[in-house]
Scaffold this motif. Structure first.
Motif, PDB file in Angstrom:
ATOM      1  N   GLU A  52       0.841  -1.195   0.000  1.00  0.00           N
ATOM      2  CA  GLU A  52       0.000   0.000   0.000  1.00  0.00           C
ATOM      3  C   GLU A  52       0.880   1.251   0.000  1.00  0.00           C
ATOM      4  OE1 GLU A  52      -3.249   2.157   2.826  1.00  0.00           O
ATOM      5  OE2 GLU A  52      -3.133  -0.020   2.853  1.00  0.00           O
ATOM      6  N   VAL A  53       0.627   2.099  -0.956  1.00  0.00           N
ATOM      7  CA  VAL A  53       1.396   3.325  -1.094  1.00  0.00           C
ATOM      8  C   VAL A  53       0.687   4.425  -0.325  1.00  0.00           C
ATOM      9  CG1 VAL A  53       2.277   5.010  -2.758  1.00  0.00           C
ATOM     10  CG2 VAL A  53       2.177   2.595  -3.372  1.00  0.00           C
ATOM     11  N   PRO A  54       1.411   5.181   0.535  1.00  0.00           N
ATOM     12  CA  PRO A  54       0.743   6.249   1.273  1.00  0.00           C
ATOM     13  C   PRO A  54       0.248   7.340   0.333  1.00  0.00           C
ATOM     14  CG  PRO A  54       3.110   6.291   1.646  1.00  0.00           C
ATOM     15  CD  PRO A  54       2.815   5.063   0.853  1.00  0.00           C
ATOM     16  N   ARG A  55      -0.912   7.845   0.641  1.00  0.00           N
ATOM     17  CA  ARG A  55      -1.502   8.899  -0.177  1.00  0.00           C
ATOM     18  C   ARG A  55      -0.880  10.247   0.184  1.00  0.00           C
ATOM     19  NH1 ARG A  55      -7.075   8.203   1.750  1.00  0.00           N
ATOM     20  NH2 ARG A  55      -7.058  10.447   1.482  1.00  0.00           N
ATOM     21  N   ALA A  56      -0.709  11.070  -0.822  1.00  0.00           N
ATOM     22  CA  ALA A  56      -0.141  12.391  -0.591  1.00  0.00           C
ATOM     23  C   ALA A  56      -1.226  13.426  -0.316  1.00  0.00           C
ATOM     24  CB  ALA A  56       0.670  12.826  -1.800  1.00  0.00           C
ATOM     25  N   ASP A  57      -2.471  13.101  -0.581  1.00  0.00           N
ATOM     26  CA  ASP A  57      -3.547  14.075  -0.447  1.00  0.00           C
ATOM     27  C   ASP A  57      -4.366  13.864   0.823  1.00  0.00           C
ATOM     28  OD1 ASP A  57      -4.597  11.676  -1.310  1.00  0.00           O
ATOM     29  OD2 ASP A  57      -6.088  12.584  -2.623  1.00  0.00           O
ATOM     30  N   ARG A  58      -3.715  13.436   1.899  1.00  0.00           N
ATOM     31  CA  ARG A  58      -4.435  13.210   3.151  1.00  0.00           C
ATOM     32  C   ARG A  58      -4.788  14.549   3.790  1.00  0.00           C
ATOM     33  NH1 ARG A  58      -1.072   9.792   7.016  1.00  0.00           N
ATOM     34  NH2 ARG A  58       0.350  11.466   6.613  1.00  0.00           N
TER      35      ARG A  58
END
Length: 160
Positions: A52-58
């Motif tokens: 799972e790739v962390p989202r940048a738009d959190r």
């Protein structure tokens, strides 16, 4: 006058020629297809899992939740919420009895008072109280007395 007219027409002709040259000069190259993954014997039957790739738009709240969720189980427990406060409490609880007395809570003020009370009388004289004043930064310099400077400037202006 005729020079400006001729120059304007020449500029328009050059701009028009530039538009035609840039629009029709090169056709876009087709995008090549994506390369096929290399598959070997056993890997052909097993599905590949992607981490799972962390989202940048959190959002700000999502980031705050992730900081609080220490065990990363998707829930914030009461112990996880209280952990930062436990560390601060432990620093203030000097005797380690698990309770915080008023003196422990006001340790900085109590220490400052005890250091300033030179004669140990339990009270501060004017001179001792003056020692508790906050120390000014070395580079701060004297504060501006703006009212006095404005009054002086007005007086000088009135004299002229």
């Amino acid at each position: 006058m005729w020079r400006y007219f001729v120059g304007g027409i020449a500029a328009l002709l050059m701009a028009g020629a530039g538009i035609f040259l840039f629009r029709g000069s090169a056709a876009p190259e087709p995008v090549p297809p994506a390369p096929r993954a290399m598959q070997t014997g056993a890997a052909e039957t097993e599905p590949q899992t992607v981490a799972e790739v962390p989202r940048a738009d959190r959002s700000r709240e999502e980031k705050r939740f992730d900081r609080s969720d220490k065990d990363r189980n998707g829930m914030v427990t009461l112990a996880e919420m209280q952990q930062p406060r436990r560390k601060a409490f432990a620093k203030l609880d000097k005797n380690g009895d698990g309770t915080l007395s008023f003196e422990e809570w006001t340790v900085r003020t109590s220490t400052k008072f005890a250091d300033a009370d030179k004669d140990k009388s339990g009270g501060l004289t004017r001179a001792e109280f003056a020692a508790t004043a906050p120390k000014r930064r070395a580079g701060a310099g004297p504060r501006c007395n703006c009212r006095a400077e404005v009054a002086r400037a007005l007086a000088e202006a009135a004299d002229e």
